[in-house]
Write an enzyme that holds these catalytic residues in place. Structure first.
Site, PDB file in Angstrom:
ATOM      1  CG  ASP A 197      32.803  49.968  34.228  1.00  0.00           C
ATOM      2  OD1 ASP A 197      33.031  50.097  35.440  1.00  0.00           O
ATOM      3  OD2 ASP A 197      33.622  50.277  33.350  1.00  0.00           O
ATOM      4  CG  HIS A 198      32.341  47.265  40.046  1.00  0.00           C
ATOM      5  ND1 HIS A 198      33.421  46.754  39.405  1.00  0.00           N
ATOM      6  CD2 HIS A 198      32.807  47.787  41.201  1.00  0.00           C
ATOM      7  CE1 HIS A 198      34.505  46.940  40.136  1.00  0.00           C
ATOM      8  NE2 HIS A 198      34.165  47.577  41.238  1.00  0.00           N
ATOM      9  CG  HIS A 245      36.638  49.568  36.549  1.00  0.00           C
ATOM     10  ND1 HIS A 245      35.409  49.125  36.152  1.00  0.00           N
ATOM     11  CD2 HIS A 245      37.221  48.514  37.185  1.00  0.00           C
ATOM     12  CE1 HIS A 245      35.254  47.853  36.537  1.00  0.00           C
ATOM     13  NE2 HIS A 245      36.338  47.471  37.155  1.00  0.00           N
TER      14      HIS A 245
HETATM   15  C1  BG6 Z   1      37.423  44.711  39.254  1.00  0.00           C
HETATM   16  C2  BG6 Z   1      38.760  44.185  38.889  1.00  0.00           C
HETATM   17  O1  BG6 Z   1      36.671  45.003  38.124  1.00  0.00           O
HETATM   18  O2  BG6 Z   1      37.581  45.881  40.044  1.00  0.00           O
HETATM   19  C3  BG6 Z   1      39.566  43.878  40.133  1.00  0.00           C
HETATM   20  O3  BG6 Z   1      38.628  43.007  38.116  1.00  0.00           O
HETATM   21  C4  BG6 Z   1      39.629  45.079  41.041  1.00  0.00           C
HETATM   22  O4  BG6 Z   1      40.883  43.445  39.806  1.00  0.00           O
HETATM   23  C5  BG6 Z   1      38.252  45.663  41.266  1.00  0.00           C
HETATM   24  O5  BG6 Z   1      40.180  44.647  42.266  1.00  0.00           O
HETATM   25  C6  BG6 Z   1      38.343  46.983  41.996  1.00  0.00           C
HETATM   26  O6  BG6 Z   1      37.067  47.394  42.350  1.00  0.00           O
HETATM   27  P1  BG6 Z   1      36.811  48.345  43.589  1.00  0.00           P
HETATM   28  O7  BG6 Z   1      35.356  48.564  43.588  1.00  0.00           O
HETATM   29  O8  BG6 Z   1      37.325  47.627  44.796  1.00  0.00           O
HETATM   30  O9  BG6 Z   1      37.616  49.586  43.322  1.00  0.00           O
END
Ligand code: BG6
Length: 506
Positions: free
Chosen positions: A181-182, A244
């Site tokens: 989960d980045h 997230h």
């Molecule tokens: C991803 C989603 O996990 O997170 C995307 O699949 C989204 O739709 C992205 O744009 C958002 O990540 P960040 O790091 O730009 O907030």
């Protein structure tokens, strides 16, 4: 610091967008910082037919285009470590070929059996690839560790997530599986832990006695871009909320862990998820708002509505905006509403947590608006990362007028050290075998369980509206109705931490 063991990193879906935008640039940044092991090989695998050299030249371009680190001087050296093999994902024999290729690379570079398999593929393959790898014994750890990295979404709903869990656990041990989960890799998300548990001043106030409500926003200004096909089967709830946003809720609401041990931290997050008050089916329409962006002009330029995007059905009812109100039924949070929202094509890209403190019990001074004495602590995850405290001060002059002022800390002031990207941090953790920042199965299942009534209601109940909102606005106005105090609205954050307002400069 380089404390990783030599290994081979296999990326399935190597011709895809994530590999070129995030994974390979992050691995290059690790390489430049000497954080890769001495012996390291990246093997890309996907359906497309490339030679090693073609793959290297694509990745070279990607590293320069989606740059993670300023130093480009070592790209040629890095791409020498890259190899490619085409694979047909459901063909058993292809995995034997893959296994042979891995063995020959091991021999050539004198690397033992340590291998990471990163699944950056469509989610429908998350069950298939690990099974096929096991069939050729690429899950066996007798000659070195084997780790499996799975991108989100882990399942499509509770039932499919349970099925996937059971399928994976047939051949892999839980400690071999890393669910990425980045958001957990973001420095500022981890800073939530440090802010809360390294400062004595916040903890006494961090509960139902002093907090009125908690608001979490993750807004994006972009639309679905080229991902319409994937997004149609996902929508904002599955794409952002289930993973997230709920992870950010977990870190905001958790108790202090007994140590920094991954299990201790993950246990506390799990307890938050287990305490989420179940949403009743009949309440969904009152506590969950969905929307979809419509074509509109942004800064003078006409942008398409969601239904006009590539890969999207003309009558699609997929939500590109989701807002929820819910409670956490435990001693710390009893009765405190949590409001979370996310959306595409909102006015700006911003993710933040806002802690709204209760007003003073008796307000002595002239009051211009409902929140004159409400203090807010804004924890900005991105951009302009930092922390903002809003509090009342006397307006200079006669009388006792109060105005809200800002005290801001910008993360960039902390040092001129570069902040590693989320993927850089997480990929390095997978190499070290550190699972602190990865979601455990139980958490993922609890998150699905919590959202099930909303998923079902949005799917089946045609009376629950899907609101249209013009691209470039803050989503359906009805989302303001979720806020209990009718004189209050969501905070409308701007790009700069200290600014807010619906019409601020973005
Ligand atoms: C991803 C989603 O996990 O997170 C995307 O699949 C989204 O739709 C992205 O744009 C958002 O990540 P960040 O790091 O730009 O907030």
């Amino acid at each position: 610091m380089n404390n990783t063991e030599n290994h081979i990193y296999v990326i399935f879906g190597a011709s895809g967008d994530l590999t070129k935008r995030k994974l390979v640039p992050a691995l290059y940044a690790l390489f430049v910082q000497k954080m890769l092991p001495e012996k390291f090989v990246l093997l890309g695998a996907s359906r497309s037919d490339f030679s090693d050299d073609e793959f290297r030249s694509r990745m070279r371009e990607a590293i320069i285009k989606f740059k993670e680190i300023d130093d480009e001087s070592q790209v040629d050296q890095f791409v020498k470590k890259l190899f490619y093999t085409s694979i047909s994902f459901d063909d058993e024999a292809a995995y034997q070929k893959l296994s042979d290729r891995i063995k020959s690379l091991r021999k050539e570079f004198n690397i033992n059996g340590n291998t990471i398999f990163y699944l950056s593929t469509p989610p429908s393959l998350y069950g298939i690839i690990p099974q096929k790898l096991a069939a050729v014994e690429l899950n066996k750890q007798n000659d070195g560790w084997k780790r499996l990295i799975i991108e989100k979404p882990f399942g499509y709903d509770l039932e499919s997530a349970i099925q996937l869990k059971e399928l994976l656990l047939k051949d892999w041990k839980e400690e071999q599986i890393y669910r990425i989960d980045h958001y957990l890799g973001k420095e500022t998300v981890q800073n939530l832990l440090v802010t809360r548990f390294s400062n004595g001043i916040f903890e006494p106030l961090w509960n139902r006695n002093y907090i009125n409500h908690v608001e979490i926003t993750s807004a994006e200004s972009i639309g679905v871009e080229k991902r319409g096909g994937y997004y149609e089967s996902s929508g904002a709830l599955r794409d952002m909320v289930q993973n997230h946003l709920l992870q950010v809720v977990g870190l905001t609401a958790m108790e202090s862990p007994s140590s920094l041990d991954p299990i201790a931290i993950r246990n506390e997050i799990l307890k938050v998820f287990q305490s989420l008050r179940p949403i009743k089916k009949e309440d969904v329409k009152n506590v969950a708002i969905r929307g979809q962006y419509l074509s509109s002009k942004i800064k003078g330029e006409q942008v398409p509505g969601y239904r006009e995007e590539e890969g999207v059905k003309p009558k699609s009812v997929t939500e590109t905006y989701a807002a929820l109100k819910f409670y956490i039924d435990n001693w710390r949070w009893g009765g405190v509403p949590f409001y979370i929202r996310t959306g595409k094509r909102l006015p700006t890209r911003v993710t933040e947590v806002v802690i709204h403190f209760k007003p003073t019990p008796h307000f002595l001074f002239s009051q211009n608006d409902v929140c004159q004495s409400c203090n807010q602590l804004v924890i900005r995850i991105q951009p302009d990362e930092g922390i903002l405290l809003k509090f009342g001060m006397k307006t200079p002059g006669s009388g006792f007028d109060v105005q809200n002022v800002n005290m801001a800390f910008h993360y960039s002031d902390l040092s001129n050290q570069r902040i590693p990207s989320a993927y850089e941090r997480l990929l390095h953790d997978t190499m070290k075998g550190d699972s602190t920042l990865f979601a455990r199965t139980e958490e993922v299942l609890e998150a699905w369980k919590f959202l099930t009534p909303v998923i079902e209601c949005w799917k089946n109940d045609k009376d629950v509206p899907l609101f249209g909102y013009p691209a470039g606005t803050w989503g359906p106005q009805n989302a303001d109705d979720l806020i209990e105090n009718k004189k209050m609205t969501w905070r409308y954050p701007c790009k700069n931490l200290a600014d807010d307002g619906v019409y601020c400069e973005l």
